[in-house]
Write a protein that holds these residues in place. Structure first.
Motif, PDB file in Angstrom:
ATOM      1  N   VAL A 446      -1.809   1.662  -6.363  1.00 41.82           N
ATOM      2  CA  VAL A 446      -0.636   2.040  -5.574  1.00 41.82           C
ATOM      3  C   VAL A 446       0.493   2.408  -6.529  1.00 41.82           C
ATOM      4  N   ARG A 447       1.335   3.327  -6.095  1.00 40.42           N
ATOM      5  CA  ARG A 447       2.454   3.745  -6.948  1.00 40.42           C
ATOM      6  C   ARG A 447       3.544   2.681  -6.977  1.00 40.42           C
ATOM      7  N   VAL A 448       4.182   2.562  -8.150  1.00 45.35           N
ATOM      8  CA  VAL A 448       5.231   1.562  -8.364  1.00 45.35           C
ATOM      9  C   VAL A 448       6.597   2.204  -8.117  1.00 45.35           C
ATOM     10  N   ILE A 449       7.445   1.503  -7.370  1.00 41.28           N
ATOM     11  CA  ILE A 449       8.790   2.013  -7.060  1.00 41.28           C
ATOM     12  C   ILE A 449       9.586   2.204  -8.354  1.00 41.28           C
ATOM     13  N   CYS A 450      10.250   3.352  -8.471  1.00 45.04           N
ATOM     14  CA  CYS A 450      11.081   3.640  -9.643  1.00 45.04           C
ATOM     15  C   CYS A 450      12.226   2.625  -9.721  1.00 45.04           C
ATOM     16  N   PRO A 451      12.353   1.897 -10.836  1.00 45.89           N
ATOM     17  CA  PRO A 451      13.404   0.874 -10.932  1.00 45.89           C
ATOM     18  C   PRO A 451      14.815   1.449 -10.993  1.00 45.89           C
ATOM     19  N   LYS A 452      14.942   2.718 -11.363  1.00 41.79           N
ATOM     20  CA  LYS A 452      16.271   3.311 -11.518  1.00 41.79           C
ATOM     21  C   LYS A 452      16.890   3.749 -10.197  1.00 41.79           C
ATOM     22  N   CYS A 453      16.043   4.055  -9.192  1.00 45.86           N
ATOM     23  CA  CYS A 453      16.615   4.518  -7.912  1.00 45.86           C
ATOM     24  C   CYS A 453      16.106   3.670  -6.750  1.00 45.86           C
ATOM     25  N   LYS A 454      15.745   2.428  -7.045  1.00 44.66           N
ATOM     26  CA  LYS A 454      15.223   1.509  -6.033  1.00 44.66           C
ATOM     27  C   LYS A 454      16.312   1.156  -5.022  1.00 44.66           C
ATOM     28  N   ILE A 495      -4.202  -3.092  -6.830  1.00 45.33           N
ATOM     29  CA  ILE A 495      -4.329  -4.162  -5.839  1.00 45.33           C
ATOM     30  C   ILE A 495      -5.810  -4.511  -5.785  1.00 45.33           C
ATOM     31  N   PHE A 496      -6.122  -5.792  -5.627  1.00 47.98           N
ATOM     32  CA  PHE A 496      -7.480  -6.258  -5.886  1.00 47.98           C
ATOM     33  C   PHE A 496      -8.042  -7.140  -4.776  1.00 47.98           C
ATOM     34  N   GLU A 497      -9.384  -7.205  -4.753  1.00 53.53           N
ATOM     35  CA  GLU A 497     -10.135  -8.062  -3.843  1.00 53.53           C
ATOM     36  C   GLU A 497     -11.299  -8.618  -4.672  1.00 53.53           C
ATOM     37  N   GLY A 534      -2.036  -6.172  -1.467  1.00 54.32           N
ATOM     38  CA  GLY A 534      -1.043  -5.101  -1.444  1.00 54.32           C
ATOM     39  C   GLY A 534       0.251  -5.526  -0.776  1.00 54.32           C
ATOM     40  N   LEU A 535       0.142  -6.243   0.333  1.00 51.29           N
ATOM     41  CA  LEU A 535       1.342  -6.681   1.054  1.00 51.29           C
ATOM     42  C   LEU A 535       2.149  -7.690   0.247  1.00 51.29           C
ATOM     43  N   GLU A 536       1.465  -8.469  -0.597  1.00 51.89           N
ATOM     44  CA  GLU A 536       2.207  -9.381  -1.474  1.00 51.89           C
ATOM     45  C   GLU A 536       3.064  -8.586  -2.454  1.00 51.89           C
ATOM     46  N   LYS A 537       2.532  -7.459  -2.932  1.00 47.68           N
ATOM     47  CA  LYS A 537       3.299  -6.604  -3.852  1.00 47.68           C
ATOM     48  C   LYS A 537       4.442  -5.904  -3.122  1.00 47.68           C
ATOM     49  N   VAL A 538       4.262  -5.656  -1.829  1.00 48.03           N
ATOM     50  CA  VAL A 538       5.366  -5.105  -1.017  1.00 48.03           C
ATOM     51  C   VAL A 538       6.488  -6.130  -0.930  1.00 48.03           C
ATOM     52  N   GLN A 539       6.135  -7.379  -0.658  1.00 49.59           N
ATOM     53  CA  GLN A 539       7.145  -8.437  -0.517  1.00 49.59           C
ATOM     54  C   GLN A 539       7.871  -8.704  -1.832  1.00 49.59           C
ATOM     55  N   LYS A 540       7.200  -8.418  -2.950  1.00 50.86           N
ATOM     56  CA  LYS A 540       7.831  -8.598  -4.263  1.00 50.86           C
ATOM     57  C   LYS A 540       8.657  -7.386  -4.678  1.00 50.86           C
ATOM     58  N   THR A 543       5.980  -2.191  -4.595  1.00 55.54           N
ATOM     59  CA  THR A 543       5.547  -0.933  -3.982  1.00 55.54           C
ATOM     60  C   THR A 543       5.993  -0.914  -2.528  1.00 55.54           C
ATOM     61  N   THR A 544       5.593   0.125  -1.800  1.00 56.28           N
ATOM     62  CA  THR A 544       6.013   0.287  -0.413  1.00 56.28           C
ATOM     63  C   THR A 544       4.860   0.012   0.551  1.00 56.28           C
ATOM     64  N   VAL A 545       5.210  -0.283   1.799  1.00 58.83           N
ATOM     65  CA  VAL A 545       4.200  -0.496   2.839  1.00 58.83           C
ATOM     66  C   VAL A 545       3.333   0.753   2.986  1.00 58.83           C
ATOM     67  N   GLU A 546       3.977   1.917   2.965  1.00 56.01           N
ATOM     68  CA  GLU A 546       3.246   3.176   3.134  1.00 56.01           C
ATOM     69  C   GLU A 546       2.179   3.363   2.064  1.00 56.01           C
ATOM     70  N   GLU A 547       2.519   3.023   0.817  1.00 54.48           N
ATOM     71  CA  GLU A 547       1.554   3.150  -0.280  1.00 54.48           C
ATOM     72  C   GLU A 547       0.336   2.261  -0.050  1.00 54.48           C
ATOM     73  N   VAL A 548       0.587   1.015   0.351  1.00 53.79           N
ATOM     74  CA  VAL A 548      -0.512   0.064   0.551  1.00 53.79           C
ATOM     75  C   VAL A 548      -1.407   0.508   1.701  1.00 53.79           C
ATOM     76  N   LEU A 549      -0.815   0.901   2.810  1.00 54.08           N
ATOM     77  CA  LEU A 549      -1.608   1.322   3.971  1.00 54.08           C
ATOM     78  C   LEU A 549      -2.413   2.581   3.654  1.00 54.08           C
ATOM     79  N   LYS A 550      -1.841   3.456   2.854  1.00 53.98           N
ATOM     80  CA  LYS A 550      -2.515   4.716   2.525  1.00 53.98           C
ATOM     81  C   LYS A 550      -3.841   4.476   1.797  1.00 53.98           C
TER      82      LYS A 550
END
Length: 555
Positions: A446-454, A495-497, A534-540, A543-550
């Motif tokens: 999943v793509r990581v949110i840019c820290p500069k424009c978060k 993201i892993f299983e 993936g959702l744990e990474k969203v909560q942290k 990344t975004t919900v859209e990325e994980v669902l995709k």
């Protein structure tokens, strides 16, 4: 170059010691390089240390441009040609004064021209390193900025005249060589994994795949199509005259002390040959397991399982999901002088120290199955097989694991449990699968949110209604900026299983239970599915919900 008084400043500031200076002077005398280069070579100072001392001696500020964000309106004040000519980067303006980072802040001619071109009353120069300025220019202006001038020079009439003499001559034209090189260089700088050269009816489109997404870079005139294809074919050492059949080749380049491999694939279409160049940066740093994105529990469990003396560990997921990166990280973690590790891959993407790596070559009869059979005669402790594609390879891998070898490989399945049923579908006996496979890791990127424009945002209720998320979760996304090229993302994370084979799972394999039944039992035993990780990474806020669902909607 650092003069003696600047070396004195290095000592005065405590950056180097007298003992280090003596060693550097000895090295300089021995090798014939300047003292400051010897100080760098010996690791006593960095380019930034030198720049800061030079700035002090000049009486100007030093500016570190690493991660420095510049307003696009400020960038427009200095033409790209002037910025490149004088190695000068506009940073910010206050009133009618423009602050500019320069390699040489004492260049009066450069300052005068910058003032004229920018139409500012005054220029405030600051010092930065050549490397930082060059990277900033490439980031904000784009290394492809010069292509427009090249394209203007490659007129249709000129190319048709050259075509009359042969494709090979066109491919050796300096402007054509430079144009192709610039596209490759920019792709590497943009962290692209692939370059697509796509012919259309009236143009040629160039696209880069960055962080898994294709981005349109430039449209070129149709008359350049033959020249581009010819140049790439010459570089890849494939038949320049063959246009009706697909071809594969390879290009090896060195760029900024990096060894770059490009796998080239051509494919005939109704509008001409489509060309894709896969970029393999062999000098890239191999990530450690901790940097891949594992949760603490999964990291602990996976680190433990890869240290088993024997068994099969499978990594599953679609093409481009980072399986090879994970395997390399695992091998690097357990790689020691006491172990003999051998791989057979398609292709060898990165070179690992102490590990014997080979590449499949079907034309020469070297397949995964035949290669694995030969590897087992090389007294290995650990074997990596790029992919288990058929029963023959599966049978040999299982036999190897049952005779004391640790085997790593990959499969193309949607989730971890499906890998077990895939082996059974290949015809492997259930008791062999249950006694050899010790762990399966399914993964996605999943793509990581840019820290500069978060920034915080609220996803749609429709998207969230079926997700099991903790209350009062703060959601983030990237707004888009120059650093992330307005995408809102920089880089990717896994993201892993992780499915560990316990006695319950073994009995289910033996009983030929379905993948869904095995998955449910694994979850009951503590396995987290891809979506949950993936959702744990969203909560942290990673990344975004859209990325994980995709990437998990089919898993």
């Amino acid at each position: 170059m650092i003069k003696e008084n600047r070396i004195d400043l290095l000592i005065k500031k405590g950056i180097i010691t007298q003992d280090q200076l003596i060693k550097a002077r000895t090295e300089a005398e021995k090798t014939g390089i300047p003292v400051e280069r010897a100080l760098e070579k010996l690791g006593f100072i960095s380019e930034v240390d030198i720049a800061q001392v030079i700035a002090d001696s000049m009486g100007v500020p030093f500016m570190d441009l690493t991660d420095y964000l510049i307003d696009s309106e400020v960038v427009k004040l200095i033409p790209e040609a002037v910025a490149r000519k004088y190695k000068a980067m506009p940073l910010f303006k206050v009133g009618d004064s423009l602050t500019v980072a320069m390699e040489n802040p004492q260049d009066i001619e450069a300052i005068d021209e910058i003032r004229l071109k920018s139409k500012m009353d005054s220029i405030e120069p600051v010092l930065s390193t050549e490397d930082m300025i060059q990277k900033a220019i490439d980031q904000y202006y784009g290394a492809l900025g010069d292509t427009d001038e090249l394209i203007k020079g490659l007129t249709k009439d000129k190319l048709e005249a050259k075509n009359a003499k042969g494709l090979a001559e066109v491919a050796e034209e300096a402007p054509v060589i430079k144009l192709v090189n610039m596209f490759i260089m920019q792709a590497v700088k943009d962290r692209a994994s692939d370059i697509h050269v796509e012919p259309e009816e009236d143009k040629v489109r160039i696209r880069y795949r960055i962080d898994g997404i294709l981005h349109e870079i430039k449209d070129l005139p149709k008359h350049l199509q033959s020249a581009l294809a010819s140049r790439i074919k010459v570089m890849a050492q494939i038949d320049i005259a063959e246009t009706r059949n697909p071809q594969d080749g390879r290009i090896q380049l060195k760029m900024e002390n990096k060894n770059i491999d490009l796998r080239v694939s051509t494919f005939p279409t109704v509008h001409g040959e489509n060309i894709v160049l896969r970029i393999l940066d062999k000098s890239s740093v191999i990530l450690g397991l901790a940097e891949l994105g594992f949760s603490d529990n999964d990291l602990k469990d996976f680190d433990k399982v890869i240290r088993h003396p024997n068994g099969i560990i499978l990594v599953t997921g679609p093409t481009g999901s980072g399986k090879t990166t994970t395997l390399y990280a695992a091998l690097s973690t357990i790689n020691t002088m006491e172990k003999n590790i051998i791989t057979i891959e398609d292709p060898v993407e990165y070179e690992l120290p102490l590990i014997r790596q080979t590449q499949v070559n079907p034309k020469a009869g070297l397949t995964f199955a035949s290669g694995l059979r030969s590897i087992l005669r090389q007294d290995p402790d650990i074997v990596m097989v790029g992919e288990i594609r058929d029963r023959e390879t599966a049978d040999i891998a299982i036999r190897a694991s049952l005779t004391g070898h640790l085997v790593f490989s990959t499969l193309h399945t949607n989730d971890a449990a499906s890998a077990l049923t895939r082996l059974l579908d290949m015809g492997v006996e259930p008791f062999l699968v249950s006694s050899s496979v010790i762990a399966i890791l399914a993964q996605r990127l999943v793509r990581v949110i840019c820290p500069k424009c978060k920034e915080k945002y609220s996803p749609s209720q429709e998207m969230l209604k079926n997700l099991d998320l903790a209350k009062k979760v703060e959601f983030y996304r990237g707004k888009g900026c120059m650093r992330c090229k307005e995408t809102g993302f920089i880089g990717r994370i896994g993201i892993f299983e992780l499915l560990l084979i316990n006695d319950t799972i073994k009995n289910m394999i033996a009983a030929k239970k379905s993948a869904n039944e095995i998955k449910k039992a694994a979850v009951d035993s503590g396995m987290r599915i891809l979506l949950d990780d993936g959702l744990e990474k969203v909560q942290k806020g990673i990344t975004t919900v859209e990325e994980v669902l995709k990437v998990t909607e089919e898993a």
